[in-house]
Design a protein around this motif. Sequence first.
Motif, PDB file in Angstrom:
ATOM      1  N   PRO A 157      -2.450   5.382  -7.212  1.00 42.92           N
ATOM      2  CA  PRO A 157      -3.746   4.669  -7.255  1.00 42.92           C
ATOM      3  C   PRO A 157      -4.139   4.215  -8.651  1.00 42.92           C
ATOM      4  O   PRO A 157      -4.904   3.251  -8.789  1.00 42.92           O
ATOM      5  N   TRP A 186       0.816  -1.212   0.000  1.00 44.76           N
ATOM      6  CA  TRP A 186       0.000   0.000   0.000  1.00 44.76           C
ATOM      7  C   TRP A 186       0.856   1.271   0.000  1.00 44.76           C
ATOM      8  O   TRP A 186       0.422   2.317  -0.495  1.00 44.76           O
ATOM      9  N   SER A 226      -0.754   3.634  -2.636  1.00 47.15           N
ATOM     10  CA  SER A 226      -1.419   4.826  -2.130  1.00 47.15           C
ATOM     11  C   SER A 226      -0.916   6.080  -2.834  1.00 47.15           C
ATOM     12  O   SER A 226      -1.637   7.078  -2.931  1.00 47.15           O
TER      13      SER A 226
END
Length: 279
Positions: free
Chosen positions: A81, A74, A78
Motif C-alpha cells: 500500500p 490491486w 494490496s
Amino acid sequence: MINMVINPVAFQLGNLSIKWYGIIMAVAIVLAAWMSIEEGKKRQIISDDFIDLLLWAVPLGYVGARIYYVIFEWGYYSQHPDQIIAIWHGGIAIYGGLIAGLIVLLIFCYKRMLPPFLMLDIITPGVMAAQILGRWGNFVNQEAHGGPTTLHFLQSLHLPEFIIQQMKIGGTYYQPTFLYESFFNLIGLILILALRHRKHVFKQGEVFMTYLLWYSVVRFFVEGLRTDSLYAFGMIRVSQALSLVLFIATIILWIYRRKVVKPKWYLQGSGLKYPYTRD
C-alpha cells in the motif's frame, strides 16, 4: 552500428533529474491548451475557461490515471500500500486519465454554464495532439512497447535508426507500439482537423465521438501487441475490452442524438454572446 539509445534524463539541476518524459508531457499539455484556446475563440468561448479547466483536469487526470492502474494491479498494491501514491515509479493508464478528465469537464461545464458537447468538440483535437506527442515519452523511457521482434522487421518498416536502436532493450528488439498508436492517431487528427470546419459534417458532440471511435479502434489493435497490458480476471485485456465498449456505446449515442436529440451543427457555435459574464 553506433549505439544511439536516448538517455531518459535530459539534464540535471543539482540533485534534480529533469527527464525527457516530463518535458514531452509538459509540451503536450501546452499544445493541447493552445489548440483549444484558438478554436474556442471561433466558438465564442473565452480563453480563461480553458485555462481554468486545464488547472483542474490535468492534475485530476493524473490521479484518475493512477487510480485506474492501481485498481487493475490491486494484487500487487494490496500487498504494498505504501506504493499506491508512488507515481514517480511509473504506473499510469491513459484511459483512467481520460475518464477522470471527462468527469472534471462535465462538472466544470455545469458550474460555468457551458455546453459540454461543444467543449468536448473544441478540446478533442488538442487532446489527440497531446496523446500523439506523449507517446514519444514512452519511447524515450523504452516502455509501453510490444513483444519481441527482429532487426530485419524494424528495418523493413523504414524507420529512422534512432527508433530502431531505442527499441533494442536488454539485447532484444521490440515492436514500437508507441509509434503505431502515435502514427494512426496522427492520421485521425488530420482527418478531424480537415473536416470539422466543413458545413453539415459534424453536429455538436460528433468531433468528440469521432475521436472515441477512432481511438478505440486504434487502441484495440495496438493493445493486442503490447506486453504490459492490464488484465481483468487474468485473461481479458482491460484496454481492449474498454475500447470495444466505447466503440459500441459511441455508435449508439451518435444514432440516438441524431434521431432524438437533433443537436445543432458544430459550426453554429455555442449560442453564447462573446464576451460573456456569469454570476
